[in-house]
Design a protein around this motif. Sequence first.
Motif, short mmCIF file in Angstrom:
data_model
loop_
_atom_site.label_atom_id
_atom_site.label_comp_id
_atom_site.label_asym_id
_atom_site.label_seq_id
_atom_site.Cartn_x
_atom_site.Cartn_y
_atom_site.Cartn_z
N UNK A 165 3.87 -4.50 -4.62
CA UNK A 165 3.12 -3.73 -3.64
C UNK A 165 3.92 -2.54 -3.14
N UNK A 166 5.20 -2.73 -2.89
CA UNK A 166 6.06 -1.62 -2.44
C UNK A 166 6.14 -0.54 -3.52
N UNK A 167 6.26 -0.96 -4.78
CA UNK A 167 6.27 0.02 -5.88
C UNK A 167 4.98 0.81 -5.90
N UNK A 168 3.85 0.12 -5.72
CA UNK A 168 2.55 0.79 -5.74
C UNK A 168 2.42 1.78 -4.59
N UNK A 169 3.05 1.46 -3.45
CA UNK A 169 2.95 2.31 -2.26
C UNK A 169 3.92 3.49 -2.28
N UNK A 170 4.95 3.41 -3.09
CA UNK A 170 6.01 4.43 -3.01
C UNK A 170 6.26 5.17 -4.31
N UNK A 171 5.69 4.71 -5.41
CA UNK A 171 5.94 5.34 -6.70
C UNK A 171 4.63 5.84 -7.31
N UNK A 172 4.74 6.81 -8.19
CA UNK A 172 3.56 7.32 -8.88
C UNK A 172 3.12 6.40 -10.00
N UNK A 173 1.89 6.60 -10.48
CA UNK A 173 1.40 5.88 -11.64
C UNK A 173 0.68 4.59 -11.36
N UNK A 174 0.44 4.26 -10.08
CA UNK A 174 -0.20 2.98 -9.75
C UNK A 174 -1.64 3.13 -9.29
N UNK A 175 -2.07 4.35 -9.00
CA UNK A 175 -3.44 4.55 -8.53
C UNK A 175 -4.42 4.15 -9.63
#
Length: 299
Positions: A165-175
């Motif tokens: 979840x933190x990766x999705x909130x702070x890094x690109x490519x998860x939308x």
Amino acid sequence: MTAIGSTTLVLAGTGKTGRRVVAGLEARDVPVRVGSRRADPPFDWEDESTWEPALRGVDAAYAAYYPDAAFPGAARDVGAFAEVAVRCGVRHLVLLADRGSAEAERCEQAVRDSGAEWTVVRVGFITQNFSEAFLADLVRAGTIALPAGDVAEPFTDAEDIADVAVAALTEGGHAGQVHEITGPRLLTFADAVGELSEATGREIRYFPVTREQFLSSLIGRGVSAEYATRLADLMVEVFDGRRAHVTDTVERVLGRPPRDFAEYARDTAATGVWGRPPLSPPAKPDVFGKPEHRSTVPT
């Protein structure tokens, strides 16, 4: 991805996954607003008047529904929250959803329809339920009775959920992505309880029970009839084999393997949360999974 310097709202921010998401974001120096009834401003899923104040000035949100995204009515509330979030300027919603639940699928669709960028973090049975939720007392008592039969489950660690979840909130490519998270292997509840026994050095036993027996046991332990019914229905719904497979999501997103149940059991036992080994083995449970009284004084 959250813009640099912008605030992220973490709902259920003191819960199993939420508090770990808060810690992960703070470790990355992301400004965090904890969403809970005791926060300032407060957030309460049952009081829509608290939503907008909690969302003001927020760029992204981790939406963990309470009590569970699989419970009846969750999709209605999640959809309404998503609409308010978009109106308040939230750009990215990361939804915590349940694997295999029809209501959780409706929650996912409501977030997709909101107009915000979205990421779904889809999980099954969270390992920390054995130590931070309704099963902790049963582990301490030495008897776990659930309507799960011998179905296999890839128990999912809250640390892995939070890190994704933190990766999705702070890094690109998860939308626009659905991150379905599992542990590294399948275990039945009997397998899992056996590993808890090994880690604690205590005899802990698993007993499969019917929905009705489980419901009676919960109500007998003081759980409200409404919540107990919803939990019993959910367990019957999802523990039919539909979740008996693992994914590579954790390794793909985080570049490391998911946490194994044995590691969780060993590390958690070392904290003493389940207590010391008993002086005598647990009593045989009644049909509702409640141990009969037995003295623990050695003879």
